[in-house]
Write a protein that holds these residues in place. Structure first.
Motif, PDB file in Angstrom:
ATOM      1  N   TYR A   6       0.832  -1.207   0.000  1.00 16.67           N
ATOM      2  CA  TYR A   6       0.000   0.000   0.000  1.00 16.67           C
ATOM      3  C   TYR A   6       0.869   1.260   0.000  1.00 16.67           C
ATOM      4  N   GLN A   7       2.040   1.183   0.640  1.00 19.53           N
ATOM      5  CA  GLN A   7       2.952   2.320   0.606  1.00 19.53           C
ATOM      6  C   GLN A   7       3.580   2.459  -0.778  1.00 19.53           C
ATOM      7  N   GLY A   8       3.902   1.320  -1.394  1.00 17.58           N
ATOM      8  CA  GLY A   8       4.460   1.341  -2.738  1.00 17.58           C
ATOM      9  C   GLY A   8       3.496   1.955  -3.736  1.00 17.58           C
ATOM     10  N   LYS A   9       2.219   1.661  -3.574  1.00 20.52           N
ATOM     11  CA  LYS A   9       1.230   2.240  -4.481  1.00 20.52           C
ATOM     12  C   LYS A   9       1.102   3.748  -4.275  1.00 20.52           C
ATOM     13  N   ASP A  10       1.219   4.179  -3.028  1.00 23.57           N
ATOM     14  CA  ASP A  10       1.223   5.616  -2.759  1.00 23.57           C
ATOM     15  C   ASP A  10       2.442   6.264  -3.410  1.00 23.57           C
ATOM     16  N   PHE A  11       3.596   5.594  -3.309  1.00 20.71           N
ATOM     17  CA  PHE A  11       4.829   6.077  -3.929  1.00 20.71           C
ATOM     18  C   PHE A  11       4.669   6.166  -5.440  1.00 20.71           C
ATOM     19  N   PHE A  12       4.111   5.136  -6.058  1.00 21.40           N
ATOM     20  CA  PHE A  12       3.896   5.141  -7.505  1.00 21.40           C
ATOM     21  C   PHE A  12       2.971   6.280  -7.930  1.00 21.40           C
ATOM     22  N   ALA A  13       1.924   6.493  -7.148  1.00 21.89           N
ATOM     23  CA  ALA A  13       0.927   7.493  -7.514  1.00 21.89           C
ATOM     24  C   ALA A  13       1.546   8.890  -7.607  1.00 21.89           C
ATOM     25  N   ARG A  14       2.605   9.131  -6.849  1.00 18.41           N
ATOM     26  CA  ARG A  14       3.275  10.434  -6.895  1.00 18.41           C
ATOM     27  C   ARG A  14       3.881  10.711  -8.271  1.00 18.41           C
ATOM     28  N   TYR A  15       4.109   9.644  -9.032  1.00 21.79           N
ATOM     29  CA  TYR A  15       4.739   9.775 -10.345  1.00 21.79           C
ATOM     30  C   TYR A  15       3.792   9.385 -11.483  1.00 21.79           C
ATOM     31  N   GLY A  16       2.516   9.326 -11.180  1.00 25.00           N
ATOM     32  CA  GLY A  16       1.507   9.102 -12.207  1.00 25.00           C
ATOM     33  C   GLY A  16       1.273   7.665 -12.597  1.00 25.00           C
ATOM     34  N   VAL A  17       1.926   6.719 -11.934  1.00 27.00           N
ATOM     35  CA  VAL A  17       1.719   5.309 -12.273  1.00 27.00           C
ATOM     36  C   VAL A  17       0.308   4.899 -11.852  1.00 27.00           C
ATOM     37  N   ASP A  79       0.880 -16.377   9.445  1.00 24.45           N
ATOM     38  CA  ASP A  79       2.332 -16.307   9.325  1.00 24.45           C
ATOM     39  C   ASP A  79       2.727 -16.605   7.876  1.00 24.45           C
ATOM     40  N   ILE A  80       3.419 -15.652   7.250  1.00 23.13           N
ATOM     41  CA  ILE A  80       3.894 -15.831   5.880  1.00 23.13           C
ATOM     42  C   ILE A  80       5.409 -15.684   5.888  1.00 23.13           C
ATOM     43  N   LYS A  81       6.084 -16.814   5.774  1.00 27.08           N
ATOM     44  CA  LYS A  81       7.557 -16.840   5.753  1.00 27.08           C
ATOM     45  C   LYS A  81       8.154 -16.093   6.937  1.00 27.08           C
ATOM     46  N   GLY A  82       7.577 -16.318   8.117  1.00 29.38           N
ATOM     47  CA  GLY A  82       8.101 -15.699   9.326  1.00 29.38           C
ATOM     48  C   GLY A  82       7.577 -14.307   9.603  1.00 29.38           C
ATOM     49  N   HIS A  83       6.701 -13.776   8.736  1.00 30.26           N
ATOM     50  CA  HIS A  83       6.121 -12.453   8.926  1.00 30.26           C
ATOM     51  C   HIS A  83       4.653 -12.597   9.315  1.00 30.26           C
ATOM     52  N   THR A  84       4.271 -12.031  10.445  1.00 29.56           N
ATOM     53  CA  THR A  84       2.876 -12.085  10.888  1.00 29.56           C
ATOM     54  C   THR A  84       2.088 -10.960  10.230  1.00 29.56           C
ATOM     55  N   VAL A  85       0.916 -11.294   9.723  1.00 28.32           N
ATOM     56  CA  VAL A  85       0.064 -10.311   9.044  1.00 28.32           C
ATOM     57  C   VAL A  85      -0.723  -9.526  10.092  1.00 28.32           C
ATOM     58  N   HIS A  86      -0.466  -8.227  10.164  1.00 30.37           N
ATOM     59  CA  HIS A  86      -1.172  -7.359  11.109  1.00 30.37           C
ATOM     60  C   HIS A  86      -2.163  -6.427  10.409  1.00 30.37           C
ATOM     61  N   LYS A  87      -2.088  -6.349   9.069  1.00 29.08           N
ATOM     62  CA  LYS A  87      -2.979  -5.457   8.345  1.00 29.08           C
ATOM     63  C   LYS A  87      -3.194  -5.989   6.935  1.00 29.08           C
ATOM     64  N   VAL A  88      -4.321  -5.652   6.368  1.00 33.99           N
ATOM     65  CA  VAL A  88      -4.636  -6.075   5.005  1.00 33.99           C
ATOM     66  C   VAL A  88      -5.070  -4.871   4.188  1.00 33.99           C
ATOM     67  N   TRP A  89      -4.852  -4.987   2.888  1.00 34.38           N
ATOM     68  CA  TRP A  89      -5.253  -3.955   1.924  1.00 34.38           C
ATOM     69  C   TRP A  89      -6.427  -4.511   1.147  1.00 34.38           C
ATOM     70  N   ASN A 200      -6.687  -0.477 -20.461  1.00 35.11           N
ATOM     71  CA  ASN A 200      -5.795   0.354 -19.650  1.00 35.11           C
ATOM     72  C   ASN A 200      -4.729  -0.500 -18.958  1.00 35.11           C
ATOM     73  N   VAL A 201      -3.528   0.059 -18.859  1.00 34.55           N
ATOM     74  CA  VAL A 201      -2.422  -0.623 -18.182  1.00 34.55           C
ATOM     75  C   VAL A 201      -2.376  -0.147 -16.739  1.00 34.55           C
ATOM     76  N   HIS A 202      -2.090  -1.081 -15.832  1.00 40.75           N
ATOM     77  CA  HIS A 202      -2.359  -0.832 -14.426  1.00 40.75           C
ATOM     78  C   HIS A 202      -1.366  -1.612 -13.567  1.00 40.75           C
ATOM     79  N   ALA A 203      -0.770  -0.977 -12.557  1.00 41.37           N
ATOM     80  CA  ALA A 203       0.118  -1.676 -11.622  1.00 41.37           C
ATOM     81  C   ALA A 203      -0.726  -2.334 -10.537  1.00 41.37           C
ATOM     82  N   LEU A 204      -0.838  -3.651 -10.612  1.00 41.58           N
ATOM     83  CA  LEU A 204      -1.685  -4.351  -9.639  1.00 41.58           C
ATOM     84  C   LEU A 204      -0.945  -4.591  -8.332  1.00 41.58           C
ATOM     85  N   ASP A 205       0.363  -4.569  -8.371  1.00 41.21           N
ATOM     86  CA  ASP A 205       1.172  -4.757  -7.170  1.00 41.21           C
ATOM     87  C   ASP A 205       2.243  -3.684  -7.149  1.00 41.21           C
ATOM     88  N   ALA A 206       2.943  -3.548  -6.025  1.00 41.42           N
ATOM     89  CA  ALA A 206       4.002  -2.543  -5.915  1.00 41.42           C
ATOM     90  C   ALA A 206       5.024  -3.014  -4.898  1.00 41.42           C
TER      91      ALA A 206
END
Length: 383
Positions: A6-17, A79-89, A200-206
């Motif tokens: 979700y942060q990556g998508k915010d970062f992309f949006a700053r540059y029009g992606v 648990d995903i590869k040792g990372h606990t999920v605390h939030k979802v998008w 339309n072309v679209h970044a589905l992940d970031a």
């Protein structure tokens, strides 16, 4: 600094992606409300800084509120590869016609940027490289000359992108390059980059890694840092100003210099062990820095031995040895320690360390020998 999706998508949006808008939530009931807000069908996506979320069940399509509640409940706490999920998008499901892969990073070997583009997106790029390497097109980019529209068009054509989508994909490539360079990123990766049914072309992940050394130019990054999830070790290390990354092995690592620290991780692996962390003391390895490093590693219950690997250049080995001596007076070790000193004033450093030798503290002449000893001690501790 690795960003969440979700942060990556915010970062992309700053540059029009172009990206999917969505809602970040931390509990199942809020996920239901978010899905209702973005509209069904929706996708609930685990927010962890590791790949393979889909295979692990961390990305799910939901068609109604009951399904949204069930899926969000299952994913949160997973648990995903040792990372606990605390939030979802939660975002509206995209109508996908085609999936591609694209990334920009630095190829240090040739001192140029590298763009990879594949017509086979939605799967791990490593698998594509193994099974169908011809499906990956690449181009090196001279940082002084930049990435031109002509080069983007040529890359899109060589990757086998369908002709109807080439203009749109090339445009997004140029936007991603702008984000990569102007945004001071070490990596930008989109998998998948999709073409929707409307064309339309679209970044589905970031996936974005930012260059921490450029942080002074980007006060907006503080918002990203504030939402980072650090385990106890990493939080303590940050408070002490240490360059530390927690891993899941049993051999603690302390080295002076990022390159040496990476090499130390490699040699521990070659010796049959697994590193518990990456810890770079930087240019200084005095008593305070060494004591702080040992204190952080002491908090890791998995550590069974620690490998201190120091190469003295400007930093003199006798000063490092004095620092280790003072640090050991301040920190009670929970594990045996293996020390390797080499470089400027190494002999004087070894003379100082000789008075510290015990069953718990050992000195080795070579990096390989020290790694083997540390791994052996760690394995004894595991028994």
């Amino acid at each position: 600094m690795d960003l969440f999706e979700y942060q990556g998508k915010d970062f992309f949006a700053r540059y029009g992606v172009p990206t999917s808008t969505g809602v970040l939530v931390r509990d199942p009931e809020a996920a239901v409300e978010a899905a209702r807000e973005v509209g069904f069908p929706a996708v609930v996506k685990a927010q962890v800084q590791v790949g393979g979320r889909g295979k692990a069940g961390g990305v799910k399509l939901v068609r109604d509120e009951a399904e949204a509640l069930e899926v969000a409940t299952a994913i949160l706490g997973m648990d995903i590869k040792g990372h606990t999920v605390h939030k979802v998008w939660v975002e509206h499901a995209s109508d996908i016609a085609r999936e591609y892969y694209v990334s920009f990073t630095l190829d240090r070997g040739v001192k140029q940027y590298l763009c990879l583009l594949s017509s086979e997106g939605g799967v791990e790029i490593e698998e594509v490289a193994k099974t169908n390497p011809d499906a990956i097109a690449r181009v090196h980019i001279d940082p002084l000359e930049g990435f031109t529209e002509t080069e983007a068009a040529q890359l899109v054509a060589s990757a086998g992108i369908e002709e109807v989508s080439r203009v749109g994909v090339a445009k997004v490539l140029l936007q991603l390059y702008q984000a990569f360079v102007e945004g001071d990123a070490d990596l930008v990766e989109v998998n998948p980059l999709i073409v929707k049914t409307d064309g339309n072309v679209h970044a589905l992940d970031a996936k974005v890694t930012l260059d921490d050394s450029a942080g002074y130019r980007h006060p907006e990054w503080e918002a990203y840092r504030a939402d980072m999830e650090l385990d106890g070790r990493e939080a303590l290390a940050r408070s002490k100003g240490l360059n530390y990354i927690g891993l899941d092995g049993t051999v603690g690592i302390i080295a002076n210099g990022a390159g040496l620290a990476m090499a130390t991780l490699d040699v521990v692996s070659q010796a049959g062990g697994r590193a518990a962390n990456f810890l770079d003391l930087g240019g200084g390895a005095g008593a305070d820095a060494m004591a702080n490093a040992l204190e952080v590693i002491n908090t890791d219950e998995k550590v069974q031995a620690v490998f201190v690997n120091i190469f003295g250049g400007i930093t003199r080995c006798d000063e490092v040895a004095k620092g280790i001596q003072e640090a050991l007076e301040r920190v009670e070790l929970s594990f045996p320690m293996v020390i390797r000193l080499d470089g400027t004033n190494a002999r004087e450093g070894h003379d100082i360390l000789r008075g510290l030798l015990s069953d718990k503290i050992r000195v080795e002449e070579t990096m390989v020998g020290a790694a083997k000893t540390a791994v052996e001690l760690a394995k004894k501790g595991e028994r």
